[in-house]
Write an enzyme that holds these catalytic residues in place. Structure first.
Site, PDB file in Angstrom:
ATOM      1  N   LYS A 109      77.901  85.468  15.349  1.00  0.00           N
ATOM      2  CA  LYS A 109      77.495  84.433  14.382  1.00  0.00           C
ATOM      3  C   LYS A 109      76.635  85.127  13.325  1.00  0.00           C
ATOM      4  CE  LYS A 109      77.226  80.059  13.098  1.00  0.00           C
ATOM      5  NZ  LYS A 109      78.377  79.298  12.563  1.00  0.00           N
ATOM      6  N   ASP A 155      82.169  79.873  16.291  1.00  0.00           N
ATOM      7  CA  ASP A 155      82.694  78.520  16.086  1.00  0.00           C
ATOM      8  C   ASP A 155      84.178  78.558  15.720  1.00  0.00           C
ATOM      9  OD1 ASP A 155      81.844  79.761  13.749  1.00  0.00           O
ATOM     10  OD2 ASP A 155      80.956  77.961  12.859  1.00  0.00           O
ATOM     11  N   TYR A 164      69.691  84.271  28.099  1.00  0.00           N
ATOM     12  CA  TYR A 164      69.600  84.143  29.554  1.00  0.00           C
ATOM     13  C   TYR A 164      68.372  84.832  30.156  1.00  0.00           C
ATOM     14  CZ  TYR A 164      73.974  81.723  30.481  1.00  0.00           C
ATOM     15  OH  TYR A 164      74.961  80.771  30.570  1.00  0.00           O
ATOM     16  N   ASP A 168      79.509  82.480  27.853  1.00  0.00           N
ATOM     17  CA  ASP A 168      79.492  81.382  28.824  1.00  0.00           C
ATOM     18  C   ASP A 168      80.273  80.196  28.274  1.00  0.00           C
ATOM     19  OD1 ASP A 168      78.645  79.817  31.082  1.00  0.00           O
ATOM     20  OD2 ASP A 168      77.247  78.815  29.717  1.00  0.00           O
ATOM     21  N   ASP A 198      84.504  78.671  29.299  1.00  0.00           N
ATOM     22  CA  ASP A 198      84.888  77.362  29.840  1.00  0.00           C
ATOM     23  C   ASP A 198      86.040  76.778  29.022  1.00  0.00           C
ATOM     24  OD1 ASP A 198      82.958  77.401  31.871  1.00  0.00           O
ATOM     25  OD2 ASP A 198      82.467  75.279  31.581  1.00  0.00           O
TER      26      ASP A 198
HETATM   27  C1  IPM Z   1      78.874  80.716  34.731  1.00  0.00           C
HETATM   28  C2  IPM Z   1      77.921  79.614  35.030  1.00  0.00           C
HETATM   29  C3  IPM Z   1      76.515  80.175  35.121  1.00  0.00           C
HETATM   30  C4  IPM Z   1      76.201  80.777  33.764  1.00  0.00           C
HETATM   31  C5  IPM Z   1      75.445  79.170  35.555  1.00  0.00           C
HETATM   32  C6  IPM Z   1      75.810  78.467  36.824  1.00  0.00           C
HETATM   33  C7  IPM Z   1      74.095  79.801  35.662  1.00  0.00           C
HETATM   34  O1  IPM Z   1      78.029  78.597  34.100  1.00  0.00           O
HETATM   35  O2  IPM Z   1      79.007  81.630  35.563  1.00  0.00           O
HETATM   36  O3  IPM Z   1      79.508  80.682  33.671  1.00  0.00           O
HETATM   37  O4  IPM Z   1      75.704  80.083  32.875  1.00  0.00           O
HETATM   38  O5  IPM Z   1      76.429  81.971  33.602  1.00  0.00           O
HETATM   39 MN    MN Z   2      79.538  78.912  32.633  1.00  0.00          MN
END
Ligand code: IPM
Ligand code: MN
Length: 361
Positions: A197, A231, A138, A255, A259
């Site tokens: 990893k 993974d 990042y 990140d 999700d």
């Molecule tokens: C999150 C989002 C952000 C990230 C993006 C929008 C920059 O996906 O907060 O997880 O990648 O951290």
């Molecule tokens: Mn994200």
């Protein structure tokens, strides 16, 4: 005298303002019940401001925000602005400049919420991801050379210093010690799992792994240490989420896996997170996006924003109020909402906020 918490509110883009409105409603109900005050100041950072002024974030924004006790954020992302500009220019910039080096993301299935995982319930889906939040890929270290030619090269490096890794690991160990399964009466041990990893990223995760075991053995012998490849972690998050307690990982891996975690807890409508600077000002947000197509329709689920508000109160030392918000949210998911999905909740955004707020009164 009642304590006053000074909060910067950034409603942001799309449905951000709608969910923040409900979050603030719940925060105010909690303040009234538990006897503290909130001094809320709103900032208009986001896509509309950028389109109107050409400025993504004022130069002194971080300085101004660092005078607050916490920041409460809705969502950043506008359909008329090229992807990346607002995300990098607002969200990531604030995380970096305010040195919010931890991204704390609970993965927790609330009662009554449907999960995509077969035969799993709230008992099985209940862990926390500690994501390193200001380093790694990042930081954008790298570049493009010979752009537009067949020899074009693009580099984006995963850079970590021992300092960055160590402070993140220490936070994670402390968190596991205080909030792991044993501490919550849900198991015999508090466990911290490092997600990496080491079989391929033999430089960066060698550093992480060595630091993990050194710090753990020396300062946190009471916390059990596990190591998982990222993974395989994805596989187990689906198959056996009950194995996890507290996980710690790099920015990019965190990140991605959060999700996946969010969808197992019922989706972005309920997933909340905190960008934390343990020594400075932290920023709390629903982790989903701005969902622009639902803007102004009063149909989006505000629970993620409400839960982020609860996390914010916890960080401000209002633990009782935070726990009460959690209980009120649980009541709503368990007995009221038909679904967490947009348009299927059986209630409007406003009504969901009202129900949680009423649960606090
Ligand atoms: C999150 C989002 C952000 C990230 C993006 C929008 C920059 O996906 O907060 O997880 O990648 O951290
Ligand atoms: Mn994200």
């Amino acid at each position: 005298m009642a304590q006053t918490h000074k909060i910067a509110v950034i409603p942001g883009d799309g449905t951000g303002p709608e969910v923040v409105r409900e979050g603030v409603k719940v925060l105010q109900a909690a303040a009234a019940r538990f006897g503290f005050k909130l001094d809320l100041i709103e900032f208009d950072y986001g896509g509309d401001r950028y389109l109107a002024t050409g400025e993504v974030l004022p130069e002194n924004a971080s300085k101004e925000l660092s005078a607050f006790d916490a920041i409460y954020l809705g969502a950043i992302g506008h359909p008329d602005v090229k992807p990346g500009i607002l995300e990098k220019g607002i969200l990531l910039k604030l995380r970096f400049e305010l040195d919010q080096y931890i991204n704390l993301r609970p993965v927790r299935l609330y009662p009554g919420v449907e999960t995509v995982l077969k035969d799993k319930g709230p008992e099985q889906i209940d862990y926390v991801v500690v994501r390193e939040n200001t380093g790694g890929i990042y930081t954008g270290t790298g570049g493009i050379s010979m752009k537009g030619t067949p020899n074009e090269i693009a580099v984006q490096s995963m850079v970590y210093s021992r300092f960055q890794v160590e402070r993140c690991l220490r936070y994670a160990f402390e968190y596991a010690r205080a909030h792991g399964k044993k501490s919550r009466g849900k198991g015999d041990e508090n466990t911290l799992g490092l997600v990496g990893k080491t079989n391929v990223l033999t430089h960066v995760f060698d550093l992480w792994e060595r630091a993990f075991h050194e710090i753990g053995a020396e300062s946190y012998p009471d916390v059990r240490r596990e190591y998982y490849h990222v993974d395989a972690t994805c596989m187990w998050m689906v198959k056996s989420p009950e194995w996890f307690d507290v996980l710690v990982t790099s920015n990019m891996f965190g990140d991605i896996i959060t999700d996946l975690g969010a969808i197992t807890q019922g989706g972005m409508g309920i997933a909340a997170g905190g960008n934390i600077n343990p020594e400075g000002v932290s920023m709390f947000e629903p982790i989903g996006g701005s969902a622009p197509k639902y803007t102004g329709q009063n149909v989006i689920n505000p629970l993620a924003a409400i839960c982020a508000g609860g996390m914010m109160l916890e960080s401000l030392g209002e633990s009782e109020a935070a726990a009460a918000i959690d209980t009120a949210v649980t009541e709503v998911t368990a007995t009221k909402l038909k679904s967490l999905a947009v348009g299927k909740m059986g209630f409007s955004t406003t009504e969901v906020g009202d129900m949680v707020a009423e649960g606090l009164s």
